[in-house]
Scaffold this motif. Structure first.
Motif, PDB file in Angstrom:
ATOM      1  N   ARG A 336       0.763  -1.078   0.004  1.00  0.00           N
ATOM      2  CA  ARG A 336      -0.009  -0.102   0.028  1.00  0.00           C
ATOM      3  C   ARG A 336       0.830   1.385   0.093  1.00  0.00           C
ATOM      4  O   ARG A 336       0.524   2.210   0.425  1.00  0.00           O
ATOM      5  CB  ARG A 336      -0.978   0.069   1.113  1.00  0.00           C
ATOM      6  CG  ARG A 336      -1.805  -1.100   1.244  1.00  0.00           C
ATOM      7  CD  ARG A 336      -2.553  -1.197   2.576  1.00  0.00           C
ATOM      8  NE  ARG A 336      -3.193   0.106   3.123  1.00  0.00           N
ATOM      9  CZ  ARG A 336      -3.485   0.419   4.370  1.00  0.00           C
ATOM     10  NH1 ARG A 336      -3.241  -0.504   5.359  1.00  0.00           N
ATOM     11  NH2 ARG A 336      -4.049   1.461   4.467  1.00  0.00           N
ATOM     12  N   ASP A 337       1.994   1.273  -0.621  1.00  0.00           N
ATOM     13  CA  ASP A 337       2.832   2.425  -0.644  1.00  0.00           C
ATOM     14  C   ASP A 337       2.342   3.726  -1.186  1.00  0.00           C
ATOM     15  O   ASP A 337       2.206   4.855  -0.463  1.00  0.00           O
ATOM     16  CB  ASP A 337       4.216   2.056  -1.424  1.00  0.00           C
ATOM     17  CG  ASP A 337       5.259   3.170  -1.342  1.00  0.00           C
ATOM     18  OD1 ASP A 337       5.441   3.504  -0.259  1.00  0.00           O
ATOM     19  OD2 ASP A 337       5.433   3.624  -2.237  1.00  0.00           O
ATOM     20  N   LYS A 338       1.690   3.567  -2.245  1.00  0.00           N
ATOM     21  CA  LYS A 338       0.920   4.594  -2.671  1.00  0.00           C
ATOM     22  C   LYS A 338      -0.420   5.478  -1.958  1.00  0.00           C
ATOM     23  O   LYS A 338      -0.745   6.453  -2.039  1.00  0.00           O
ATOM     24  CB  LYS A 338       0.177   4.450  -4.258  1.00  0.00           C
ATOM     25  CG  LYS A 338       1.265   3.817  -5.138  1.00  0.00           C
ATOM     26  CD  LYS A 338       0.626   3.699  -6.642  1.00  0.00           C
ATOM     27  CE  LYS A 338       1.565   3.171  -7.486  1.00  0.00           C
ATOM     28  NZ  LYS A 338       1.189   2.903  -8.719  1.00  0.00           N
ATOM     29  N   GLU A 339      -0.965   4.629  -1.282  1.00  0.00           N
ATOM     30  CA  GLU A 339      -1.802   5.167   0.076  1.00  0.00           C
ATOM     31  C   GLU A 339      -1.447   6.165   1.015  1.00  0.00           C
ATOM     32  O   GLU A 339      -2.001   6.511   1.624  1.00  0.00           O
ATOM     33  CB  GLU A 339      -2.634   3.893   0.485  1.00  0.00           C
ATOM     34  CG  GLU A 339      -3.498   3.051  -0.521  1.00  0.00           C
ATOM     35  CD  GLU A 339      -3.933   2.056  -0.024  1.00  0.00           C
ATOM     36  OE1 GLU A 339      -4.107   2.059   1.211  1.00  0.00           O
ATOM     37  OE2 GLU A 339      -4.414   0.943  -0.826  1.00  0.00           O
ATOM     38  N   ARG A 345       4.487   8.174   5.418  1.00  0.00           N
ATOM     39  CA  ARG A 345       5.581   7.420   4.891  1.00  0.00           C
ATOM     40  C   ARG A 345       6.944   7.870   5.996  1.00  0.00           C
ATOM     41  O   ARG A 345       7.669   7.106   6.304  1.00  0.00           O
ATOM     42  CB  ARG A 345       5.968   7.582   3.653  1.00  0.00           C
ATOM     43  CG  ARG A 345       6.868   6.771   3.193  1.00  0.00           C
ATOM     44  CD  ARG A 345       7.107   6.958   1.472  1.00  0.00           C
ATOM     45  NE  ARG A 345       5.805   6.412   0.758  1.00  0.00           N
ATOM     46  CZ  ARG A 345       4.977   7.304   0.220  1.00  0.00           C
ATOM     47  NH1 ARG A 345       5.149   8.730   0.201  1.00  0.00           N
ATOM     48  NH2 ARG A 345       3.978   6.855  -0.405  1.00  0.00           N
TER      49      ARG A 345
END
Length: 542
Positions: A336-339, A345
């Motif tokens: 879920r990096d883009k979320e 982050r």
């Protein structure tokens, strides 16, 4: 019969002969036939007496002589050693053979025995007419018996037989003594083995009373052999199995008649069990119904094994603790990096970095504890501006703990110390970290430096729960954690204070812990000052 005895008996023989002649003349006048029968009877009696006389002189032994030989045999049989046997043999040889001197030589059974009786100087056994017999021990020559020659009387066949009988009897005695000596030698060897053994060894008879208790058993159990031998085994040796169940009485492994090896616990101490020993015991049956026990003290080994198990469990837990969040965040970022927002982050990265540093510190401590086992040979002593070095570590800790208050106090004109720069940095870091870890949030940490003769004493105090007096030495041992006696669970494997002590001692210093003023713990360590320093005020230290 001797010549003197024959002369004394001659008048008696003449009287008997004259009386017999008168009797024959009287009976001839009455009846010639009766006289003839009487003559035949007298001749038969004379012949019998002659045969007895010849037998006595030629080969057979008189009853008195046989009895004397039996007494000699009993005396020899009861002789406790070769010297006593030689003494009895020489004495009886003189009496039985009417010898003026006797000499006995016995060798091969310890020291050579040379025993003389009578007058061997005036009557040498080497003169003509003397007699000698070899003695043997199970067929092996082991000495001799010799009797000196008698004046006016040679040794006849009867005397030779008496000498043979004596030699046979003493040879049997020597064989018995040699067997007894062999048994004694084996017993001495066995006693030496048992006495020098590092393992505890004791034996129990069929009546369950202890028969032997070697010195190692005394040392291991603190039970004197006089308090063990002759006493019932279950009243002296009362082991427990690994779970604490009884292994004495009906449960004693030695009573099963089979060889078995068990790990046991043994309570020892004057108060009935103030200490607990761990013993590896081998129970072996004996042919008479008893058994023998060989005990090896494995208390130290058991303690090491337990420490290894605790260490592995602790290290495994401490390694999993930082790895778990790192793994979780990495998996979340991968899916879920883009979320995530930039701020979220950044927070994840901070947590991962903090846990990575924690993991790195743990690995560093493990490696450092291993290297400090030989720290004495790797110390690099140098002159250090001690006040500046301590201030540097305190400032670093302030930056890492911005919410924590740190106080610093040092005597004026503080001299330098002679120490290893890297080791001192590790000591200060560990003590400051412990002070922060065990102090309540917001409580201050104090750092002070004082001079004590030729030493500089540095003290780091906290406001935590302190260290119990009974544990003030134990906490410096490897794998001992400060949180063991506190309600707040603490992290770590218990190497920090071990590293501190090993490092300080490697630099010719010392470390100790006291109660801090106002509560908490006060850890102090002393290091030697540089040679050109002057003395300032003193502080009290142990």
């Amino acid at each position: 019969m001797s010549r003197g005895a024959s002369i004394e008996r001659w008048p008696i023989a003449v009287g008997i002969g004259f009386g017999t002649l008168v009797l024959l003349l009287g009976t001839w006048a009455l009846s010639p036939l009766l006289t003839a029968g009487l003559v035949v009877a007298l001749l038969f009696a004379a012949a019998c007496m002659l045969l007895v006389h010849r037998s006595d002189r030629g080969g057979g032994l008189a009853v008195e002589e046989i009895d004397r030989l039996r007494r000699a045999e009993l005396a020899l049989a009861s002789a406790p050693n070769p010297e006593a046997a030689a003494r009895e043999l020489s004495k009886h040889a003189m009496v039985l053979l009417d010898a003026p001197a006797a000499v006995v030589l016995i060798e091969g059974l310890g020291d050579t025995v040379h025993m003389e009786a009578g007058d061997p100087v005036g009557h040498s056994i080497y003169d003509p007419g003397s007699r000698m017999r070899l003695l043997s021990n199970d067929g092996v020559p082991s000495g001799s018996i010799a009797v000196a020659a008698r004046q006016g009387r040679d040794y006849d066949e009867r005397d030779e037989r008496v000498l043979d009988a004596l030699a046979d009897r003493v040879s049997s005695t020597l064989h018995r003594l040699s067997l007894f000596e062999a048994v004694q030698a084996e017993q001495r060897t066995l006693a030496d083995v048992l006495g020098s053994s590092s393992d505890g060894i004791f034996s129990v008879g069929p009546d369950l009373n202890i028969r032997s208790w070697n010195p190692a058993m005394e040392r291991i159990t603190d039970i004197d052999r006089n308090d063990a031998i002759g006493h019932h085994c279950c009243a002296t040796f009362r082991p427990l199995d690994e779970n604490g169940a009884q292994l004495y009485g009906a449960a004693c492994p030695g009573r099963n008649g089979e060889a078995v090896e068990r790990m046991v616990q043994l309570p020892v101490g004057d108060d009935g069990g103030s200490r607990m020993l761990w013993l590896n015991c081998a129970f072996s049956p004996m042919t008479d119904g008893g058994y023998v026990v060989v005990s090896r003290d494995v208390t130290a080994r058991k303690q090491i094994e337990d420490e290894k198990a605790d260490f592995l469990a602790t290290v495994s837990h401490e390694l999993r603790t930082p790895l778990t969040p790192i793994k979780g965040f990495l998996q979340t970022l991968a899916r879920r990096d883009k979320e995530f927002t930039q701020e979220e982050r950044h927070h994840v990265y901070e947590v991962m970095l903090r846990e990575e540093l924690r993991l790195e510190r743990l690995v560093h401590q493990l490696l450092q504890a291993t290297s400090l086992e030989h720290a004495d040979s790797s110390v690099v002593p140098e002159t250090i501006d001690w006040e500046a070095a301590v201030r540097e570590q305190v400032e670093r800790m302030r930056r890492e703990q911005p919410t924590r208050e740190f106080s610093f106090d040092a005597v004026p004109h503080l001299p330098s110390v002679v120490a290893d720069d890297q080791l001192t940095a590790q000591v200060l870091t560990n003590l400051l970290s412990n002070a922060v870890k065990f102090s309540p949030e917001g409580s201050p940490v104090g750092v002070s430096i004082a001079l004590d003769d030729e030493r500089i004493v540095t003290t780091i105090s906290d406001r935590g729960p302190g260290v119990p007096t009974a544990d003030r030495e134990r906490i410096f041992d490897k794998f001992t954690r400060l949180g063991d006696h506190m309600t707040r669970p603490q992290q770590g494997v218990g190497l920090g204070l071990y590293i501190v002590r090993r490092s300080v001692e490697a630099m010719a210093g010392s470390v100790w812990v006291d109660d801090a003023t106002g509560g908490g713990a006060s850890f102090s360590f002393a290091l030697p000052v540089a040679p050109t320093t002057s003395r300032r005020r003193r502080v009290r230290s142990p």
